[in-house]
Design a protein around this motif. Sequence first.
Motif, PDB file in Angstrom:
ATOM      1  N   VAL A  39      45.676  48.256 -13.580  1.00 38.55           N
ATOM      2  CA  VAL A  39      45.411  49.312 -12.598  1.00 38.55           C
ATOM      3  C   VAL A  39      44.219  48.921 -11.733  1.00 38.55           C
ATOM      4  O   VAL A  39      44.227  49.105 -10.508  1.00 38.55           O
ATOM      5  CB  VAL A  39      45.152  50.662 -13.300  1.00 38.55           C
ATOM      6  N   GLY A  40      43.194  48.342 -12.358  1.00 38.41           N
ATOM      7  CA  GLY A  40      42.012  47.940 -11.597  1.00 38.41           C
ATOM      8  C   GLY A  40      42.313  46.886 -10.558  1.00 38.41           C
ATOM      9  O   GLY A  40      41.858  46.985  -9.404  1.00 38.41           O
ATOM     10  N   VAL A  41      43.092  45.862 -10.940  1.00 38.39           N
ATOM     11  CA  VAL A  41      43.382  44.810  -9.951  1.00 38.39           C
ATOM     12  C   VAL A  41      44.328  45.328  -8.871  1.00 38.39           C
ATOM     13  O   VAL A  41      44.245  44.889  -7.712  1.00 38.39           O
ATOM     14  CB  VAL A  41      43.939  43.533 -10.626  1.00 38.39           C
ATOM     15  N   LEU A  42      45.206  46.272  -9.215  1.00 39.41           N
ATOM     16  CA  LEU A  42      46.066  46.863  -8.188  1.00 39.41           C
ATOM     17  C   LEU A  42      45.238  47.713  -7.230  1.00 39.41           C
ATOM     18  O   LEU A  42      45.461  47.687  -6.009  1.00 39.41           O
ATOM     19  CB  LEU A  42      47.175  47.697  -8.825  1.00 39.41           C
ATOM     20  N   TYR A  43      44.280  48.470  -7.752  1.00 36.62           N
ATOM     21  CA  TYR A  43      43.375  49.233  -6.888  1.00 36.62           C
ATOM     22  C   TYR A  43      42.735  48.312  -5.845  1.00 36.62           C
ATOM     23  O   TYR A  43      42.730  48.597  -4.644  1.00 36.62           O
ATOM     24  CB  TYR A  43      42.273  49.879  -7.728  1.00 36.62           C
ATOM     25  N   GLN A  44      42.145  47.202  -6.327  1.00 35.30           N
ATOM     26  CA  GLN A  44      41.457  46.309  -5.407  1.00 35.30           C
ATOM     27  C   GLN A  44      42.421  45.700  -4.399  1.00 35.30           C
ATOM     28  O   GLN A  44      42.081  45.554  -3.212  1.00 35.30           O
ATOM     29  CB  GLN A  44      40.742  45.200  -6.189  1.00 35.30           C
ATOM     30  N   THR A  45      43.627  45.368  -4.836  1.00 34.18           N
ATOM     31  CA  THR A  45      44.613  44.801  -3.915  1.00 34.18           C
ATOM     32  C   THR A  45      44.964  45.805  -2.824  1.00 34.18           C
ATOM     33  O   THR A  45      45.005  45.473  -1.629  1.00 34.18           O
ATOM     34  CB  THR A  45      45.876  44.381  -4.677  1.00 34.18           C
ATOM     35  N   ILE A  46      45.208  47.058  -3.224  1.00 31.80           N
ATOM     36  CA  ILE A  46      45.534  48.087  -2.225  1.00 31.80           C
ATOM     37  C   ILE A  46      44.342  48.350  -1.318  1.00 31.80           C
ATOM     38  O   ILE A  46      44.497  48.541  -0.097  1.00 31.80           O
ATOM     39  CB  ILE A  46      46.007  49.374  -2.940  1.00 31.80           C
ATOM     40  N   TYR A  47      43.141  48.365  -1.879  1.00 33.33           N
ATOM     41  CA  TYR A  47      41.937  48.545  -1.067  1.00 33.33           C
ATOM     42  C   TYR A  47      41.841  47.465   0.006  1.00 33.33           C
ATOM     43  O   TYR A  47      41.588  47.746   1.190  1.00 33.33           O
ATOM     44  CB  TYR A  47      40.695  48.479  -1.956  1.00 33.33           C
ATOM     45  N   LEU A  48      42.028  46.204  -0.391  1.00 34.84           N
ATOM     46  CA  LEU A  48      41.857  45.112   0.562  1.00 34.84           C
ATOM     47  C   LEU A  48      42.965  45.096   1.610  1.00 34.84           C
ATOM     48  O   LEU A  48      42.706  44.871   2.800  1.00 34.84           O
ATOM     49  CB  LEU A  48      41.795  43.778  -0.177  1.00 34.84           C
ATOM     50  N   VAL A  49      44.196  45.319   1.191  1.00 32.49           N
ATOM     51  CA  VAL A  49      45.295  45.379   2.155  1.00 32.49           C
ATOM     52  C   VAL A  49      45.092  46.554   3.113  1.00 32.49           C
ATOM     53  O   VAL A  49      45.252  46.419   4.336  1.00 32.49           O
ATOM     54  CB  VAL A  49      46.651  45.488   1.435  1.00 32.49           C
TER      55      VAL A  49
END
Length: 441
Positions: free
Chosen positions: A388-398
């Motif tokens: 969930v944490g790495v998906l959060y960061q991915t969505i944040y950056l995109v």
Amino acid sequence: MSETKRRLRREASLTEADGEVRISSPAGSLGLRNPPEQLVAALRVLAAGDVTETALAATVGEAGLLRWNLLLRRLAKGGLLEYGTPLARLRPIGAGPVEPGPLPAAGARIRLSRFAVVTAEDGVLSVRGPRSPAVVELAPEAAGLLGRMADWTTPAELGADEVLRFLAAAGALATDTEDGDLTLAQWQPRDLWLHAHSRGSRIAGRYGGTYPFKERFEPLPETPAPFGGKRIELTAPDLETPGPGLTETLERRRSVREHDQDAPITLDQLGELLYRSMRQRAAFDSPDGQRLADRPYPSGGSVHELEVYPLVVSCQGLDPGLWHYDTAGHALELVSEPSPAVQALVQRARAAALLAQDPQVLLIVTARFGRVMWKYETIAYSLVLKHVGVLYQTIYLVGTAMNLAVCGLGGGDADDFALASGLDYLSEGSVGELVLGSRRG
């Protein structure tokens, strides 16, 4: 008072071959090269079942007693011994030394630790704490002790010295110092248990990719079954067009809670964000028989158990409601029209993000737990949270690169999501939420 008995831990095996005696268990092993026959005889007695120290000493003989006592210490330090009385049994279930703990003074204040967990296992009550590799199994006659230990008492009042020594060894006995400083006081029991379970084999024995359900159940497919309702195919963005650099995007990344109400996010923007952050790029079979996947963000073992459900309030080109993103087909599937249950999710997210108005889109992240738990033991749920944490960061950056407003939320209600989606709470539950919308200016 009856004498405490010993035996090899129940998962241990004793083998003899080519002059070597080896004691093996899930937590480790101990090998002895050409030991005296008396020691081997005593080990066979230990492996057969409960035996008193007196009987073991008689088996070894006076001449071998010193060497035997040293071996017993090695067995205890290796977590290879169980201890039993008519009222209780102390046994190792993880990796680490297990011995009856010291008995507090007769007048010392003690109680059951607030970290202690009591469960019914194999017809007995089991008591343990999150910092010990041992568990205490209580006979029915001793179960009443737990109720008496809910409040402060003393060993003299309880009159069950050996049970207290066992509870101390299992980390289930509290003294006045349990919450005397921040080190322990800061921990909630559930948090300490999760931390202990997911950070090594000390309290569990089995750890990591053990495939605990491989012999009983088929693995879940890499994608869930379609919902069967309205479906909207999304346009794939052009990945060849250069965008802002990684450093620029990282520096610009912020949690943005305000949306442009005059120009809501569009269907194409939502589709592009999902495509760049969540789509399934490939699927492949693993040697263990589990179908795996590849997405833009990392996942332990490539199991990719996470799904995203856009809850749409205001999106140009897309009707309001709860939708599911099909990662393999790059499409949206309608899960639920707007309803009181769906609106409850919106209101909870609005309050959590401190928004003045409803969010345009709420991205609800769920986990298909069986994808992870079929393979991983003790670390499965903590692995979900890492994903969930790495998906959060991915969505944040995109989202930042696309100039969208993204704000991750710290919590949500899995019961509310189960009610709104109709999905089973234990099979697929919500584990994260992000608010998404168009950005002002």
